[in-house]
Design a protein around this motif. Structure first.
Motif, mmCIF file in Angstrom:
data_model
loop_
_atom_site.group_PDB
_atom_site.id
_atom_site.type_symbol
_atom_site.label_atom_id
_atom_site.label_comp_id
_atom_site.label_asym_id
_atom_site.label_seq_id
_atom_site.Cartn_x
_atom_site.Cartn_y
_atom_site.Cartn_z
ATOM 1 N N LYS A 183 0.252 27.113 -0.769
ATOM 2 C CA LYS A 183 -0.605 26.635 0.310
ATOM 3 C C LYS A 183 -0.008 26.968 1.662
ATOM 4 O O LYS A 183 -0.711 27.348 2.592
ATOM 5 N N ILE A 184 1.319 26.801 1.795
ATOM 6 C CA ILE A 184 1.981 27.115 3.065
ATOM 7 C C ILE A 184 1.850 28.596 3.366
ATOM 8 O O ILE A 184 1.564 28.997 4.493
ATOM 9 N N VAL A 185 2.047 29.427 2.357
ATOM 10 C CA VAL A 185 1.903 30.872 2.557
ATOM 11 C C VAL A 185 0.488 31.198 2.996
ATOM 12 O O VAL A 185 0.268 32.031 3.868
ATOM 13 N N PHE A 186 -0.483 30.510 2.405
ATOM 14 C CA PHE A 186 -1.877 30.721 2.781
ATOM 15 C C PHE A 186 -2.106 30.389 4.241
ATOM 16 O O PHE A 186 -2.808 31.101 4.964
ATOM 17 N N ILE A 187 -1.487 29.300 4.701
ATOM 18 C CA ILE A 187 -1.616 28.909 6.097
ATOM 19 C C ILE A 187 -1.021 29.967 7.009
ATOM 20 O O ILE A 187 -1.592 30.321 8.047
ATOM 21 N N VAL A 188 0.148 30.479 6.630
ATOM 22 C CA VAL A 188 0.796 31.516 7.431
ATOM 23 C C VAL A 188 -0.087 32.749 7.519
ATOM 24 O O VAL A 188 -0.254 33.341 8.584
ATOM 25 N N LYS B 198 12.302 28.510 5.437
ATOM 26 C CA LYS B 198 11.069 28.094 4.770
ATOM 27 C C LYS B 198 10.150 27.380 5.752
ATOM 28 O O LYS B 198 10.605 26.587 6.576
ATOM 29 N N MET B 199 8.866 27.677 5.637
ATOM 30 C CA MET B 199 7.888 26.962 6.453
ATOM 31 C C MET B 199 7.653 25.575 5.863
ATOM 32 O O MET B 199 7.723 25.380 4.645
ATOM 33 N N LYS B 200 7.362 24.624 6.750
ATOM 34 C CA LYS B 200 7.085 23.258 6.327
ATOM 35 C C LYS B 200 5.837 22.782 7.053
ATOM 36 O O LYS B 200 5.545 23.222 8.164
ATOM 37 N N ALA B 201 5.118 21.892 6.421
ATOM 38 C CA ALA B 201 3.909 21.343 7.035
ATOM 39 C C ALA B 201 3.829 19.847 6.787
ATOM 40 O O ALA B 201 4.174 19.367 5.693
ATOM 41 N N ALA B 202 3.400 19.127 7.793
ATOM 42 C CA ALA B 202 3.095 17.701 7.650
ATOM 43 C C ALA B 202 1.592 17.548 7.833
ATOM 44 O O ALA B 202 1.017 18.068 8.785
ATOM 45 N N GLY B 203 0.952 16.866 6.881
ATOM 46 C CA GLY B 203 -0.494 16.698 6.942
ATOM 47 C C GLY B 203 -0.887 15.288 7.348
ATOM 48 O O GLY B 203 -0.204 14.322 6.991
ATOM 49 N N PHE B 204 -1.986 15.193 8.091
ATOM 50 C CA PHE B 204 -2.471 13.886 8.533
ATOM 51 C C PHE B 204 -3.991 13.842 8.436
ATOM 52 O O PHE B 204 -4.677 14.850 8.638
ATOM 53 N N ASN B 205 -4.488 12.660 8.139
ATOM 54 C CA ASN B 205 -5.921 12.418 8.182
ATOM 55 C C ASN B 205 -6.320 12.284 9.649
ATOM 56 O O ASN B 205 -5.881 11.356 10.330
ATOM 57 N N ALA B 206 -7.116 13.212 10.156
ATOM 58 C CA ALA B 206 -7.481 13.213 11.573
ATOM 59 C C ALA B 206 -8.385 12.037 11.933
ATOM 60 O O ALA B 206 -8.587 11.757 13.113
ATOM 61 N N SER B 207 -8.908 11.341 10.944
ATOM 62 C CA SER B 207 -9.762 10.185 11.200
ATOM 63 C C SER B 207 -8.971 8.885 11.284
ATOM 64 O O SER B 207 -9.315 7.977 12.040
ATOM 65 N N ILE C 201 -0.713 12.544 5.060
ATOM 66 C CA ILE C 201 -1.268 13.051 3.810
ATOM 67 C C ILE C 201 -0.358 14.145 3.302
ATOM 68 O O ILE C 201 -0.106 15.131 4.005
ATOM 69 N N GLU C 202 0.152 14.009 2.102
ATOM 70 C CA GLU C 202 1.027 15.015 1.528
ATOM 71 C C GLU C 202 0.231 16.305 1.332
ATOM 72 O O GLU C 202 -0.764 16.325 0.619
ATOM 73 N N PRO C 203 0.664 17.419 1.983
ATOM 74 C CA PRO C 203 -0.055 18.680 1.778
ATOM 75 C C PRO C 203 0.065 19.141 0.337
ATOM 76 O O PRO C 203 1.089 18.910 -0.315
ATOM 77 N N ASN C 204 -0.984 19.794 -0.156
ATOM 78 C CA ASN C 204 -0.926 20.349 -1.505
ATOM 79 C C ASN C 204 -0.121 21.653 -1.455
ATOM 80 O O ASN C 204 -0.588 22.655 -0.921
ATOM 81 N N LEU C 205 1.111 21.640 -1.966
ATOM 82 C CA LEU C 205 1.968 22.824 -1.918
ATOM 83 C C LEU C 205 1.825 23.646 -3.202
ATOM 84 O O LEU C 205 1.581 23.107 -4.244
#
Length: 205
Positions: A3-8, A187-196, A201-205
């Motif tokens: 998923k992180i690679v996809f984001i990149v 390594k890339m890292k991501a923190a996910g959040f519910n924008a509402s 929210i744990e990103p799906n890696l």
């Protein structure tokens, strides 16, 4: 990690898309839209600026995705305030394959393109994000991500802190990602959040 690679790849595609818009667009507006003099925009500000031309394109246009473009020169403070200068904001029309891209450079709209493709599938209603549901913006969610620790700004590629808003259709969440790197830039890292709700929210890696 996929998923992180996809984001990149999305970040890199955003850069390439800027250079190819003229060739690919079915309909393009060449005029530059004057907006705020401030060059840096939060993700919500960028979306708000992009919405009027999208509604002019189609009155039923809704938000699909927002992502900053990695065009900044290397520096220490890129995205440190939760804002970026360059954005791609994508819109569509529910139950159709209509797709519209608004590109923001240096805090101003500089290009809009109808990129509807004949072979693309219709977008379902569950893929869209409503403005009223974006209650948390990138600056405050970056602060939350930094308090959690272990996320650092990129130096040479996917520079600084990057931001992306999309609909997580599996969990029915307006997911805002704060994207950075680990401490040694391997390594890339991501923190996910519910924008509402602002909930992590744990990103799906």
């Amino acid at each position: 990690m996929k998923k992180i690679v996809f984001i990149v790849l999305l970040l890199l595609f955003s850069v390439g898309a800027v250079e190819k818009l003229s060739a690919r667009s079915l309909q393009a507006t060449e005029d530059t839209f004057e907006v705020d003099e401030q060059q840096e925009l939060s993700i919500k500000q960028a979306i708000e600026i992009a919405y009027p031309p999208a509604l002019k394109w189609n009155k039923d246009a809704q938000l699909l995705q927002a992502i900053n473009i990695d065009l900044d020169k290397p520096g220490k403070s890129i995205g440190h305030n939760g804002k970026r200068k360059n954005w791609n904001i994508s819109f569509g029309v529910p139950d159709t394959n209509k797709y519209f891209l608004v590109t923001i450079h240096e805090g101003k709209i500089n290009h809009t393109s109808d990129l509807t493709g004949d072979s693309s599938s219709p977008y379902s209603k569950k893929e869209f994000i409503q403005m009223k549901d974006i209650q948390y913006d990138s600056p405050e969610l970056l602060k939350k991500a930094l308090k959690m620790g272990s996320i650092y700004p990129g130096k040479d590629w996917a520079k600084g802190y990057n931001f992306m808003l999309r609909k997580d259709t599996e969990r029915n969440i307006n997911l805002l990602l704060v994207i950075g790197w680990n401490s040694d830039q391997t390594k890339m890292k991501a923190a996910g959040f519910n924008a509402s709700t602002g909930e992590y929210i744990e990103p799906n890696l």
